[in-house]
Scaffold this motif. Structure first.
Motif, short mmCIF file in Angstrom:
data_model
loop_
_atom_site.label_atom_id
_atom_site.label_comp_id
_atom_site.label_asym_id
_atom_site.label_seq_id
_atom_site.Cartn_x
_atom_site.Cartn_y
_atom_site.Cartn_z
N ILE A 4 0.83 -1.20 0.00
CA ILE A 4 0.00 0.00 0.00
C ILE A 4 0.87 1.26 0.00
O ILE A 4 0.61 2.22 -0.73
CB ILE A 4 -0.96 -0.02 1.21
N ILE A 5 1.93 1.25 0.81
CA ILE A 5 2.82 2.42 0.87
C ILE A 5 3.51 2.65 -0.48
O ILE A 5 3.76 3.80 -0.88
CB ILE A 5 3.86 2.25 2.00
N SER A 6 3.79 1.57 -1.21
CA SER A 6 4.44 1.74 -2.51
C SER A 6 3.56 2.50 -3.49
O SER A 6 4.05 3.15 -4.42
CB SER A 6 4.80 0.38 -3.10
N ARG A 7 2.25 2.43 -3.31
CA ARG A 7 1.31 3.17 -4.16
C ARG A 7 0.92 4.51 -3.53
O ARG A 7 0.47 5.41 -4.23
CB ARG A 7 0.05 2.35 -4.41
N MET A 8 1.04 4.62 -2.21
CA MET A 8 0.66 5.85 -1.50
C MET A 8 1.80 6.21 -0.56
O MET A 8 1.71 6.02 0.66
CB MET A 8 -0.65 5.62 -0.73
N PRO A 9 2.91 6.72 -1.09
CA PRO A 9 4.14 6.90 -0.31
C PRO A 9 4.04 7.93 0.80
O PRO A 9 4.95 8.01 1.64
CB PRO A 9 5.17 7.31 -1.37
N TRP A 10 2.97 8.71 0.85
CA TRP A 10 2.82 9.69 1.92
C TRP A 10 2.36 9.03 3.23
O TRP A 10 2.41 9.65 4.29
CB TRP A 10 1.83 10.78 1.53
N LEU A 11 1.94 7.77 3.16
CA LEU A 11 1.53 7.07 4.37
C LEU A 11 2.75 6.59 5.14
O LEU A 11 3.79 6.27 4.57
CB LEU A 11 0.65 5.86 4.03
N THR A 12 2.64 6.54 6.47
CA THR A 12 3.67 6.00 7.34
C THR A 12 3.09 4.81 8.10
O THR A 12 1.87 4.56 8.07
CB THR A 12 4.17 7.04 8.34
N GLU A 13 3.93 4.08 8.83
CA GLU A 13 3.46 2.93 9.59
C GLU A 13 2.41 3.35 10.62
O GLU A 13 1.52 2.57 10.96
CB GLU A 13 4.63 2.23 10.26
N ASP A 14 2.50 4.56 11.13
CA ASP A 14 1.54 5.03 12.13
C ASP A 14 0.15 5.25 11.54
O ASP A 14 -0.83 5.39 12.29
CB ASP A 14 2.03 6.33 12.77
N ASP A 15 0.06 5.31 10.22
CA ASP A 15 -1.24 5.54 9.58
C ASP A 15 -2.03 4.24 9.44
O ASP A 15 -3.18 4.27 8.98
CB ASP A 15 -1.04 6.15 8.19
N PHE A 16 -1.45 3.11 9.82
CA PHE A 16 -2.11 1.82 9.62
C PHE A 16 -2.64 1.28 10.94
O PHE A 16 -2.00 1.39 11.99
CB PHE A 16 -1.12 0.80 9.03
N ASN A 17 -3.83 0.69 10.87
CA ASN A 17 -4.43 0.03 12.02
C ASN A 17 -4.58 -1.45 11.66
O ASN A 17 -5.66 -1.90 11.26
CB ASN A 17 -5.77 0.67 12.36
#
Length: 236
Positions: free
Chosen positions: A10-23
């Motif tokens: 998912i991060i590879s397609r949406m690189p602005w996300l960080t691990e803290d953005d995932f639940n």
């Protein structure tokens, strides 16, 4: 690890996300060697991997990618109740039943180059009180017979993972397909994939459901409409 692989995809397609953005839930299952091409849909690949964990993948109302086990409506308490009565917030219900694909079993077969031996897992409706009851060890007692759903997966690597996947899919498939659409007073705390209770006696609705989607009109006169995921019941 599957959770790491799905998050990184998912991060590879949406690189602005960080691990803290995932639940995300945790898992000990690991992937086989998987190869994706530019023609593959990243979200579809992520949901396929998630299903092999007996889980669901979605975006919560805060916009966070969320992964959690497929809810078992037989023992998961509802987060909200939409019932008729003096304090009702529900304003209308429609109900649809369909028994075209009333599976009473799931058979998962794993096929990938990482598996040195064949992997196969089964899950069946072994509740003797269910009209779709079937136990392979007691087949003569079944009036419904065996009607399994077959799944072939290239993302399952162990028998335990195959069994988890089969058990979760069986929870989605048992009995008669039922879908509820309802309208209610707006509930701003409601989230998709919540387990909810809906009761409307005049249309014979009194059950636990998973909320698949909803729309809310945030105005003084606004209403909310929701659709439950097709669930399974043992009687119409």
């Amino acid at each position: 690890n599957y959770v790491t692989a799905i998050r990184d995809l998912i991060i590879s397609r949406m690189p602005w996300l960080t691990e803290d953005d995932f639940n995300f839930m945790e898992t000990d299952f690991t992937t086989p060697v998987l190869t994706f091409t530019h023609e593959d849909d990243p979200w579809e690949m992520a949901t396929i991997m998630t299903a092999s964990l007996g889980a669901q993948l979605y975006w919560d109302h805060h916009g966070k990618p969320t992964m959690r086990p497929e809810p078992d409506m037989s023992n998961t308490p509802p987060t909200w109740e939409y019932v008729e009565g003096e304090d009702a917030i529900i304003t209308g219900v429609t109900r649809d039943l369909n028994d075209d694909d009333a599976f009473n079993g799931v058979v998962v077969s794993a096929e990938n180059t990482s598996n040195t031996t064949p992997i196969r897992a089964e899950a069946w409706d072994t509740d003797p009180n269910s009209p779709t009851y079937y136990d392979p060890d007691n087949a003569s007692e079944s009036l419904y017979g065996a009607n399994p759903k077959f799944i072939t997966s290239n993302v399952v690597t162990t028998f335990d993972q195959a069994q988890v996947m089969a058990n979760a899919e069986l929870r989605r498939e048992l009995g008669i397909a039922e879908e509820i659409e309802f309208t209610s007073i707006v509930n701003p705390l409601q989230q998709s994939n919540d387990v909810i209770s809906v009761r409307r006696e005049r249309v014979h609705v009194d059950n636990i459901y998973v909320l698949e989607s909803f729309k809310a009109d945030i105005t003084p006169e606004g209403k909310m409409s929701g659709t439950t995921r097709r669930r399974r019941v043992t009687a119409a």
